[in-house]
Scaffold this active site. Structure first.
Site, PDB file in Angstrom:
ATOM      1  N   GLU A 163       0.813  -1.226   0.000  1.00 34.69           N
ATOM      2  CA  GLU A 163       0.000   0.000   0.000  1.00 34.69           C
ATOM      3  C   GLU A 163       0.847   1.277   0.000  1.00 34.69           C
ATOM      4  OE1 GLU A 163      -4.066  -1.606   2.135  1.00 34.69           O
ATOM      5  OE2 GLU A 163      -2.571  -0.652   3.413  1.00 34.69           O
ATOM      6  N   GLU A 234      -7.133  -7.749  -0.920  1.00 37.75           N
ATOM      7  CA  GLU A 234      -7.691  -7.530   0.416  1.00 37.75           C
ATOM      8  C   GLU A 234      -9.164  -7.174   0.291  1.00 37.75           C
ATOM      9  OE1 GLU A 234      -5.679  -5.127   3.277  1.00 37.75           O
ATOM     10  OE2 GLU A 234      -3.701  -5.978   2.819  1.00 37.75           O
TER      11      GLU A 234
END
Length: 759
Positions: A163, A234
């Site tokens: 991320e 995710e």
């Protein structure tokens, strides 16, 4: 290398060996569960239709001391990977070095911050040197254990970093160079599987999606990466809890909608984060993260299947039977939109096979749509799946399971056949000097300085606790006020900068502590504008009341500071700060003001520092042993309930029950306040019976809070830790009472799959 040992991908999906695969992956973190449960958890995931297991690699656990590696017990990464292989499943390995994962320091070892000149997650020689050393060592071990698919192992893809888009703009060109370095490192390692990154990628690396609703990212994903499949690494099945919040849940129907909606639009793989969350043992938890990492996952913290499990199991079966071959042979469906783009119809069709998805994206309104001369009523945020253009096989809004078969709420059973034997050791509140402190403190680390020292440089992760002690005195103006009258001391104010939780003692007596709740978002950032908590940084303002004639002019102030875990990312610090700036303890000199009442009026009198600061770590070393005869060791029956201060409790617990008949035990900590727990010398983590403070009502997130009196009251003891005679040690930093503490049994659930989900 033969083609049947190569992993590749195109826009249609993953190609593993000679076979295209629609990916259904489950996140299970090996350090958050017991090795004896790995096989069971992986098998449950497989029975739910999962074909892959995902985990991070926790550098912060494997190298707690630089150069000393630990892959034993819960940290046996290679044993975990072997268990995945034995189940016949694939593996996704996210090796970091940064992982986030709501873990202590985002997966970095604590000692990394102390390396001279270091800056985390950017183009920085010390950071890249240490990260490269760790990753190279790890990959060497993975190769030695033949973990990669090309070697016959289960690992089909590897992730470096995580991320990065969340912080990339902070580092500009240096950040872009760092990502390129990650890619070059992967090439240099000759990883035999594809490299992927989520939320911020680079050329020749598979970009993946992290979100509550993956379908919202697909269009942009294909625009930026036209030759890549849409993989959702995710899919958040729930959310984590922090101290002061209620338990976070994601409604089943919302998750089922999100999963089907993603595949309907063209998703080619999904990973459920988390499928099993588990427990934050020892110091796994990040700043403010609870010990439970249940995550409202399909398998709960105690290893039991939930409604989400059975709903996803049914969805996977239908997708595998009726959709997978179409999804893997076509790049995208034919799409039609209606009702201002709230209603979408996606048609997957090839030869004589077809699969049609009717989707309603409106959050509150039911929509009606005509398809093949029939009217379909679509509930808000729902998907209906049809085979052959007319045969309805799945409606996300109608998926349900029977409460008769599935336990979704904790219904523990009190253990009656238990015998408790308690001891208590009371910590003396350290005041002025060694001779006035508890005997076990007299030989501990002591630092004297003009201003408070930073805690972590002396304690590391060996303890959460440290004392700061100093003398303060009343200003000279007090003589003028007391010349003709006696002043009543009626209270005080303390203003300080600290991380994280502080208790204040005056002349050895507790007076006040940090205002609650503490906030995960201490500083302004890009997404906390609507936070229910004010962003106050490290500043804490405390007040207390008192009633005593003011007769002293010098006061010993003792501050007990406790860490609640290290941050997981830059954004948990102030803007412009790097993760290496993480700190704990007191920062600067606290400002203290007394409130006094005279004959005619009230006064506020500032105190002045009149000494240096003493810093004394409170080490997590239980004081109980056979030869221990310290005068502070007391029988519990003589402990006064109103006596506040840190202490140790030790219980010998005899169980007269068959431990094989339950899934484990829960320690009910009712009556206690805050501290740490050890069961048979195993660190179960932090506990805190902090009251729930607010409800998350954000409309942009599907996550909701379940209200309760405390954030977490029950603490999991795995059945492998339970013997007929057990030792429980509690460090309680407040005092508390033991009369309500209890052991509860977690019953097994043996649910039969209900008929509505029977495929």
């Amino acid at each position: 290398m033969t083609s049947n040992l190569v992993v590749n991908y195109d826009r249609k999906g993953l190609i593993i060996g000679s076979q295209r695969v629609l990916l259904f992956s489950a996140s299970i973190h090996y350090p958050r569960c017991q090795p004896g449960d790995w096989q069971k958890l992986i098998q449950l995931a497989k029975e739910a239709g999962v074909n892959c297991i995902e985990t991070y690699v926790f550098w912060n656990q494997h190298e707690k001391e630089k150069g000393v590696y630990d892959f034993s017990g819960r940290l046996d990464l290679f044993g975990f990977i072997q268990t995945i292989a034995q189940a016949g499943l694939y593996a996704l390995l996210r090796i970091g070095p940064y992982i986030c994962a709501e873990t202590h320091y985002g997966g970095f070892p604590h000692w990394l911050r102390d390396i001279a000149g270091i800056e985390f997650r950017t183009q920085n020689e010390p950071f890249q040197r240490e990260s490269s050393r760790w990753v190279r060592f790890l990959v060497e071990q993975l190769n030695n254990n033949r973990c990669f698919y090309s070697q016959g192992g289960p690992i089909i893809m590897v992730q470096l970093e995580n991320e990065y888009k969340l912080i990339g703009n902070n580092y500009g060109e240096a950040g872009r160079n760092y990502l390129k370095w990650c890619s070059e490192l992967a090439k240099d390692l000759r990883l035999p599987v594809p490299l992927f990154m989520c939320k911020g990628s680079i050329e020749n690396v598979l970009e993946t999606i992290n979100d509550f609703y993956g379908h919202r990212e697909i269009e942009n994903h294909h625009r930026e990466y036209p030759n890549q499949p849409a993989i959702w690494t995710e899919c958040w099945t729930g959310w984590y809890d922090v101290w002061g919040s209620g338990h976070h849940i994601r409604p089943c129907k919302d998750l089922f909608y999100a999963v089907l909606r993603f595949f309907a639009q063209g998703g080619k793989g999904i990973n459920y984060y988390m499928f099993y969350g588990g427990t934050n043992y020892e110091q796994l938890a990040m700043y403010l993260q609870t010990t439970s990492y249940d995550y409202d996952a399909p398998i709960d913290e105690y290893g039991r299947r939930t409604e989400k499990y059975f709903g996803l199991q049914y969805i996977h079966r239908q997708l595998e039977r009726h959709f997978a071959s179409l999804a893997l042979s076509l790049e995208a469906p034919i799409a039609h939109s209606y009702e201002n783009n709230y209603v979408w119809i996606y048609i997957w069709e090839k030869d004589d096979s077809s699969c049609v998805f009717l989707c309603n994206d409106h959050p509150t309104s039911t929509k009606r749509v005509q398809w093949n001369d029939q009217i379909y009523c679509l509930a808000p945020l729902s998907v209906q799946m049809m085979v052959g253009h007319h045969y309805l096989i799945l409606n996300s809004d109608d998926l349900w399971v029977d409460d008769e078969f599935v336990q979704t709420k904790l219904e523990p059973i009190s253990l009656k056949a238990v015998e408790w034997s308690w001891q208590c050791y009371k910590e003396e509140i350290p005041t002025t000097c060694v001779t006035n402190s508890a005997s076990h403190l007299s030989t501990t680390t002591r630092i004297e300085s003009q201003v408070p020292v930073e805690m972590l440089q002396y304690t590391g992760i060996a303890t959460d606790y440290a004392w700061y002690i100093a003398h303060y005195q009343l200003g000279p103006q007090i003589e003028e006020w007391t010349r003709d009258e006696a002043l009543e001391w009626i209270g005080g104010q303390v203003d300080l900068e600290a991380a994280d939780y502080v208790q204040v003692y005056i002349n050895g007596v507790y007076k006040t502590s940090s205002p609650l709740p503490l906030s995960e978002e201490r500083f302004p950032n890009d997404w906390n504008e609507t936070s229910a908590y004010p962003q106050l940084g490290f500043h804490q303002h405390m007040e207390f009341t008192h009633s005593e004639t003011l007769k002293d002019s010098v006061f010993c102030i003792s501050f007990l500071v406790s860490s609640l875990g290290m941050i997981k990312g830059d954004w948990q610090l102030d803007r412009g700060w790097n993760m290496k700036d993480e700190r704990k303890g007191l920062f600067g000199i606290p400002k203290i003001v007394w409130k006094v009442r005279g004959k005619d009026s009230d006064y506020t009198i500032p105190l002045q520092l009149s000494s240096t600061f003493q810093f004394i770590p409170l080490w997590m070393q239980p004081p109980f042993h056979e030869s221990h005869h310290n005068q502070n060791t007391l029988n519990v029956s003589v402990i006064e309930r109103d006596m506040i201060g840190p202490r140790w409790y030790r219980a010998t617990i005899s169980l007269f029950t068959d431990k094989e008949q339950h899934s484990g035990l829960l320690l009910d900590c009712k009556g206690l306040w805050k501290g740490r727990i050890w069961w048979n010398k195993q660190d179960l983590g932090r506990y805190w019976l902090i009251p729930v403070s607010c409800v998350d009502s954000s409309s942009s997130s599907p996550i909701r809070e379940i209200q309760s009196d405390e954030t977490q009251r029950f603490y999991f003891i795995h059945k492998s830790m339970v013997y007929s005679v057990n030792e429980l040690i509690i460090f309680e930093e407040w005092g508390g009472t033991l009369e309500y503490i209890d052991l509860l049994e977690i019953p097994y659930t043996n649910p039969m799959e209900p008929k509505p989900l029977d495929a």
